[in-house]
Design a protein around this motif. Structure first.
Motif, short mmCIF file in Angstrom:
data_model
loop_
_atom_site.label_atom_id
_atom_site.label_comp_id
_atom_site.label_asym_id
_atom_site.label_seq_id
_atom_site.Cartn_x
_atom_site.Cartn_y
_atom_site.Cartn_z
N PRO A 207 5.80 23.83 15.98
CA PRO A 207 4.06 23.20 15.99
C PRO A 207 3.24 23.93 16.78
CG PRO A 207 6.14 23.33 16.98
CD PRO A 207 6.38 23.58 16.14
N PHE A 208 3.76 25.41 17.23
CA PHE A 208 2.47 26.60 18.31
C PHE A 208 2.53 27.14 17.24
CE2 PHE A 208 5.99 25.04 21.67
CZ PHE A 208 5.15 24.27 22.49
N PHE A 209 2.79 27.82 16.31
CA PHE A 209 1.90 28.67 15.57
C PHE A 209 0.81 27.70 14.33
CE2 PHE A 209 5.12 32.71 14.93
CZ PHE A 209 5.45 32.66 16.54
N LEU A 210 0.88 26.85 14.33
CA LEU A 210 0.25 25.66 13.51
C LEU A 210 -0.59 26.20 14.48
CD1 LEU A 210 -0.21 24.39 10.64
CD2 LEU A 210 0.94 22.60 11.79
N ALA A 211 0.13 24.93 15.50
CA ALA A 211 -1.65 24.66 16.71
C ALA A 211 -2.35 26.11 16.46
CB ALA A 211 -0.80 24.04 17.83
N ALA A 212 -1.74 26.90 16.81
CA ALA A 212 -2.45 28.23 17.48
C ALA A 212 -3.51 28.94 16.62
CB ALA A 212 -1.41 29.57 17.91
N GLY A 213 -3.30 28.41 14.84
CA GLY A 213 -3.70 29.05 13.69
C GLY A 213 -5.36 28.69 13.63
N TRP A 214 -5.21 26.81 13.89
CA TRP A 214 -6.31 26.28 13.93
C TRP A 214 -6.54 25.87 15.35
CZ3 TRP A 214 -7.96 23.79 10.00
CH2 TRP A 214 -7.28 23.29 8.65
N PHE A 215 -6.01 26.22 16.48
CA PHE A 215 -6.66 26.58 18.00
C PHE A 215 -7.66 27.53 18.18
CE2 PHE A 215 -6.92 28.28 22.45
CZ PHE A 215 -7.64 26.77 22.85
N GLY A 216 -7.39 28.58 17.38
CA GLY A 216 -7.90 30.10 17.40
C GLY A 216 -9.07 29.91 17.35
N ALA A 217 -8.65 29.49 15.63
CA ALA A 217 -10.21 28.93 14.57
C ALA A 217 -11.85 28.61 15.60
CB ALA A 217 -10.13 29.10 12.97
N ALA A 218 -11.11 27.36 15.64
CA ALA A 218 -11.38 26.37 16.55
C ALA A 218 -12.36 26.17 18.21
CB ALA A 218 -11.13 24.65 16.16
N TRP A 219 -11.53 27.35 19.20
CA TRP A 219 -12.47 27.09 20.05
C TRP A 219 -13.20 28.30 19.90
CZ3 TRP A 219 -9.99 22.76 20.59
CH2 TRP A 219 -9.18 22.13 21.25
N ALA B 152 -3.13 32.18 23.89
CA ALA B 152 -1.89 33.22 23.84
C ALA B 152 0.11 32.20 23.85
CB ALA B 152 -1.76 34.39 24.27
N ALA B 153 -0.50 31.27 25.33
CA ALA B 153 0.66 30.03 25.75
C ALA B 153 1.18 30.12 23.96
CB ALA B 153 0.01 29.20 26.70
N ALA B 154 0.56 29.46 23.17
CA ALA B 154 1.31 28.70 22.30
C ALA B 154 1.90 29.81 21.57
CB ALA B 154 0.02 28.07 21.79
N VAL B 155 1.53 30.88 21.19
CA VAL B 155 2.06 32.25 20.18
C VAL B 155 3.33 32.13 20.98
CG1 VAL B 155 1.71 34.46 19.57
CG2 VAL B 155 -0.27 32.44 19.49
N ILE B 156 2.83 32.48 22.97
CA ILE B 156 4.28 33.40 23.40
C ILE B 156 5.48 32.48 23.21
CG2 ILE B 156 5.37 33.38 25.25
CD1 ILE B 156 2.07 34.98 25.87
N GLY C 132 -4.74 40.48 16.08
CA GLY C 132 -4.05 41.41 15.47
C GLY C 132 -2.45 40.99 15.00
N LEU C 133 -1.95 40.84 17.02
CA LEU C 133 -0.48 41.37 16.51
C LEU C 133 0.06 39.46 16.58
CD1 LEU C 133 0.40 43.61 19.32
CD2 LEU C 133 1.12 44.11 17.28
N ILE C 134 -0.91 38.34 16.92
CA ILE C 134 -0.40 37.10 16.72
C ILE C 134 -0.56 37.06 15.49
CG2 ILE C 134 -2.05 35.12 16.82
CD1 ILE C 134 -2.77 35.84 19.64
N LEU C 135 -1.84 37.57 14.37
CA LEU C 135 -1.74 37.67 12.62
C LEU C 135 -0.29 38.37 13.04
CD1 LEU C 135 -5.38 38.21 12.74
CD2 LEU C 135 -4.16 35.80 12.13
N GLY C 136 -0.26 38.98 12.62
CA GLY C 136 1.18 39.87 12.39
C GLY C 136 1.95 39.47 12.34
N MET C 137 2.78 38.34 13.09
CA MET C 137 3.71 38.43 14.56
C MET C 137 3.79 37.11 13.50
SD MET C 137 5.87 40.22 15.36
CE MET C 137 7.40 39.40 15.44
N MET C 138 3.09 35.91 13.70
CA MET C 138 3.24 34.45 13.31
C MET C 138 3.39 34.66 11.21
SD MET C 138 0.43 32.04 14.89
CE MET C 138 -0.79 32.84 14.38
N SER C 139 3.17 35.39 10.61
CA SER C 139 3.11 35.72 9.58
C SER C 139 4.38 36.00 9.40
CB SER C 139 2.25 36.44 8.75
OG SER C 139 0.85 36.84 8.86
N ARG C 140 5.24 37.57 9.48
CA ARG C 140 6.38 37.65 9.74
C ARG C 140 7.89 36.37 9.73
NH1 ARG C 140 7.81 42.81 8.66
NH2 ARG C 140 10.54 43.10 9.52
#
Length: 323
Positions: free
Chosen positions: A12-24, A57-61, A301-309
């Protein structure tokens, strides 16, 4: 479907972070260009910075730590119910900051201020049960996020005007410190496993010096603020982080996207510290450029890399993202 979504922290948190980062970000650009959406009585810059840090950042953490703590301990960190409740708290706070004219600020604050203490409690519980002492440091770090968030909310409510921006900058350095701490563990480890022929180097003395210099910026900024006396510490942290990165031989990862994104992103940490140090020494470099180098370049960048991995690895897929 909901049970699957809330089966493990990253879903849930990575999915929400992806949409949130783009939308906000789009919302912020819309506000800058047209003055909408309405931010009510909230300070625009403080709103933007807070939501990028305590929203994105909080969602990804949360997604990373709830998932990683299971790997470190072999224990389940959350149930679908407890994970759903934590996610609901995060979501309510985001809605409150999106619709400040409709949702009372006190309710938004209650939800937002509850998030990091709850996350710290969950992580502390699983680490304590497993006696995983190597990661106990994460708990006070999460509580430090909670304390800085409280300072920002006191500014939002007009109780301590002016404290929000310094607390926001301290949060930037705390996030960067977390990136340096966790990056030093995972980036060389992932690189060694995938490309053993690179012979990645780890120099314990450099690692410790890098961590100390990076985290020393927090009390330094708290005491001095944007004083030229802080510049040598920022420049030292830039040099040490760069030396550490060079030891990981980033140039050898060019053919592996899941690796080079981590190395390129980490490179923005010394760049950000360098830009801020130059600003304090009088160079024509805006302070915000250094902030965005750290947060957009390194954190983004680290968000993209770590969420993908993490997403590929924990769903049984090969660590080979499609083109």
């Amino acid at each position: 479907m909901l049970r699957t979504l809330f089966s493990i922290g990253f879903r849930p948190f990575f999915l929400a972070a992806g949409w949130f980062g783009a939308a906000w970000v789009l919302l912020w650009v819309s506000f800058l260009l047209k003055g909408s959406p309405s931010l009510g009585s909230l300070h625009p810059i403080l709103w933007h910075g807070h939501e990028m840090l305590y929203g994105l950042a909080a969602a990804v953490i949360a997604g990373f730590l709830l998932t990683a703590s299971q790997n470190w301990t072999g224990l389940t960190s959350t149930t679908p119910a407890s994970l759903g409740a934590l996610f609901a708290v995060w979501t309510l706070a985001r809605l409150g900051f999106l619709f400040p004219d409709w949702i009372p600020l006190w309710l938004t604050s209650v939800a937002d201020l509850a998030f990091f203490p709850l996350l710290a409690l969950i992580v502390a519980r699983v680490l304590w049960r497993a006696r995983n002492r190597n990661n106990y440091l994460l708990v006070p770090l999460l509580l430090a996020f909670a304390a800085l968030n409280l300072a920002i909310h006191l500014d939002f409510h007009g109780l301590l005007p002016g404290i929000g921006m310094p607390a926001l900058h301290l949060t930037v350095y705390l996030v960067t410190g977390l990136l340096v701490f966790m990056g030093g563990r995972v980036i060389p480890y992932f690189t060694e496993r995938r490309l053993p022929e690179l012979r990645v180097r780890r120099w314990p003395a450099v690692d410790w010096a890098t961590l100390l210099a990076t985290f020393a910026i927090l009390p330094g900024y708290l005491w001095l603020g944007r004083d030229p006396v802080l510049a040598p510490l920022l420049l030292a942290a830039a040099v040490l982080n760069l030396v550490r990165l060079v030891a990981w031989r980033p140039w050898g990862t060019a053919g592996v996207p899941l690796l080079w994104i981590l190395h390129v992103s980490y490179f923005w940490i010394p760049v950000g510290f360098l830009l801020q140090g130059l600003h304090l020494l009088g160079a024509p470099v805006p302070w915000s450029i250094g902030i965005h180098a750290l947060m957009v370049g390194a954190l983004g960048g680290l968000i993209l890399g770590m969420m993908s991995r993490v997403s590929l690895g924990h769903t049984g897929r090969p660590l080979e993202p499609p083109r």
